[in-house]
Design a protein around this motif. Structure first.
Motif, mmCIF file in Angstrom:
data_model
loop_
_atom_site.group_PDB
_atom_site.id
_atom_site.type_symbol
_atom_site.label_atom_id
_atom_site.label_comp_id
_atom_site.label_asym_id
_atom_site.label_seq_id
_atom_site.Cartn_x
_atom_site.Cartn_y
_atom_site.Cartn_z
ATOM 1 N N THR A 259 49.360 30.492 42.740
ATOM 2 C CA THR A 259 50.363 31.528 42.472
ATOM 3 C C THR A 259 51.672 31.226 43.197
ATOM 4 O OG1 THR A 259 48.582 33.161 42.274
ATOM 5 C CG2 THR A 259 50.832 33.997 42.557
ATOM 6 N N VAL A 262 53.518 28.441 41.424
ATOM 7 C CA VAL A 262 54.153 28.908 40.185
ATOM 8 C C VAL A 262 55.430 29.687 40.500
ATOM 9 C CG1 VAL A 262 53.887 30.443 38.201
ATOM 10 C CG2 VAL A 262 52.005 28.952 38.868
ATOM 11 N N VAL A 263 55.360 30.568 41.520
ATOM 12 C CA VAL A 263 56.533 31.351 41.918
ATOM 13 C C VAL A 263 57.652 30.421 42.392
ATOM 14 C CG1 VAL A 263 57.420 33.019 43.591
ATOM 15 C CG2 VAL A 263 55.221 33.435 42.463
ATOM 16 N N MET A 265 58.144 27.339 41.554
ATOM 17 C CA MET A 265 58.661 26.609 40.401
ATOM 18 C C MET A 265 59.676 27.459 39.634
ATOM 19 S SD MET A 265 56.586 25.031 37.167
ATOM 20 C CE MET A 265 56.203 26.663 36.536
ATOM 21 N N TYR A 266 59.333 28.732 39.396
ATOM 22 C CA TYR A 266 60.251 29.617 38.672
ATOM 23 C C TYR A 266 61.521 29.877 39.475
ATOM 24 C CZ TYR A 266 57.180 30.721 34.754
ATOM 25 O OH TYR A 266 56.426 30.639 33.619
ATOM 26 N N LEU A 267 61.371 30.065 40.783
ATOM 27 C CA LEU A 267 62.544 30.272 41.636
ATOM 28 C C LEU A 267 63.468 29.055 41.608
ATOM 29 C CD1 LEU A 267 61.017 32.030 44.790
ATOM 30 C CD2 LEU A 267 62.597 33.032 43.127
ATOM 31 N N TYR A 268 62.853 27.868 41.602
ATOM 32 C CA TYR A 268 63.637 26.630 41.541
ATOM 33 C C TYR A 268 64.452 26.576 40.256
ATOM 34 C CZ TYR A 268 64.674 21.647 41.139
ATOM 35 O OH TYR A 268 65.304 20.444 40.977
ATOM 36 N N VAL A 269 63.779 26.892 39.120
ATOM 37 C CA VAL A 269 64.470 26.867 37.825
ATOM 38 C C VAL A 269 65.609 27.890 37.806
ATOM 39 C CG1 VAL A 269 64.211 27.309 35.356
ATOM 40 C CG2 VAL A 269 62.446 26.030 36.585
ATOM 41 N N VAL A 270 65.345 29.097 38.316
ATOM 42 C CA VAL A 270 66.361 30.160 38.329
ATOM 43 C C VAL A 270 67.546 29.756 39.206
ATOM 44 C CG1 VAL A 270 66.843 32.511 39.074
ATOM 45 C CG2 VAL A 270 64.740 32.023 37.820
ATOM 46 N N GLN A 273 69.629 27.122 37.513
ATOM 47 C CA GLN A 273 70.399 27.689 36.419
ATOM 48 C C GLN A 273 71.604 28.485 36.947
ATOM 49 O OE1 GLN A 273 69.664 26.951 33.278
ATOM 50 N NE2 GLN A 273 71.541 27.991 32.605
#
Length: 284
Positions: A259, A262-263, A265-270, A273
């Protein structure tokens, strides 16, 4: 551009490294399932690193400690050859750290850390093998005692029980029983059992051996062995219950780690961006 240099260097380094290893015949990789982090199988005849071992001089106390541990595992290696194997199995990452340091210092430091972890694991592997052997044999004590008790119904000689149990023993215990049977055939029962006790090096197993020796000498009857059998059966059930309780906790630990990844990874993408959007705004 550094990435291109890095890829070229790694390719050339791997090619040169494997060619040299093949020429000097000091190391073998399994190309079907290659895993540099997995400890390789050591060649028990001592040929793998014999040349390097001639250059190694160990302090006497370290040599004696390694020799004792090697004897416990019945490995046909000298302490010097064991140490040279550990060095050869780890030196790949040291050479890689030195090479990559001149291209990208941070990568060199990372590979140096990997080298230190790898060589520590190699040197510690003998301790892990000894603990694994001890635990495997201790887990077999209830089953072994059941064979001993059955054998005592017809004879107080332990040799027939060992010969029968040897066919159903685990690889670790089977090897020890084979050595013990050979000792008993060529010498006395008691001395062979004592040597078996020393090789296994387990407090729980030592209690069993002492009880068997007492029966052989006529000091005790088999009732004490039956008591030990029931005691170890209870311990086996408790160990299984403990493992059943711990297993869900282990699964929960892995789920938490997954978990978090995954969090992240999403924070990195955000964040990437947002940074791109902010850069575009500033460019206007």
């Amino acid at each position: 551009m550094k990435i291109v240099y890095f890829i070229i260097f790694i390719s050339f380094f791997l090619f040169t490294f494997f060619v040299l290893l093949d020429l000097f015949k000091v190391y073998k990789f399994d190309f079907k399932n290659i895993n540099l982090f997995r400890p390789t199988k050591r060649n028990n005849d001592g040929k793998q690193a014999i040349k390097l071992s001639n250059l190694i001089k160990l302090p006497e106390f370290i040599r004696k400690d390694l020799l004792y541990k090697i004897d416990l595992l019945n490995i046909n290696l000298t302490p010097e050859v064991y140490v040279s194997n550990c060095i050869i199995n780890s030196i790949f990452f040291l050479l890689l750290a030195i090479g990559t340091y001149f291209i990208e210092p941070i990568l060199g430091i990372i590979f140096l850390v990997v080298f230190l972890i790898k060589i520590y694991n190699e040197f510690d592997k003998i301790n892990k093998d000894i603990n694994k052997k001890r635990k495997v044999i201790e887990s077999e004590i209830p089953r072994f005692l059941s064979y001993v008790i059955q054998n005592y119904k017809t004879s107080k000689d332990i040799l027939p029980a060992l010969e029968v149990y040897e066919k159903n023993a685990s690889p670790y215990f089977k090897k020890e029983i084979n050595i013990t049977i050979a000792d008993m055939i060529s010498g006395g029962r008691v001395e062979a059992l004592r040597r078996l006790d020393m090789r296994v090096n387990s407090y729980e197993f030592s209690r069993v051996i002492k009880a068997i020796i007492s029966v052989l000498r006529g000091d005790e009857n088999i009732d004490y062995i039956k008591i030990l059998y029931r005691e170890f059966q209870v311990k086996e059930v408790e160990e299984l219950r403990r493992e059943t309780i711990l297993r869900p906790k282990k699964v929960e630990k892995y789920i938490i780690v997954l978990t978090i990844l995954v969090v992240v990874m999403y924070l990195y993408v955000v964040i990437i961006q947002i940074f791109k959007e902010f850069t575009e705004i500033l460019s206007y």
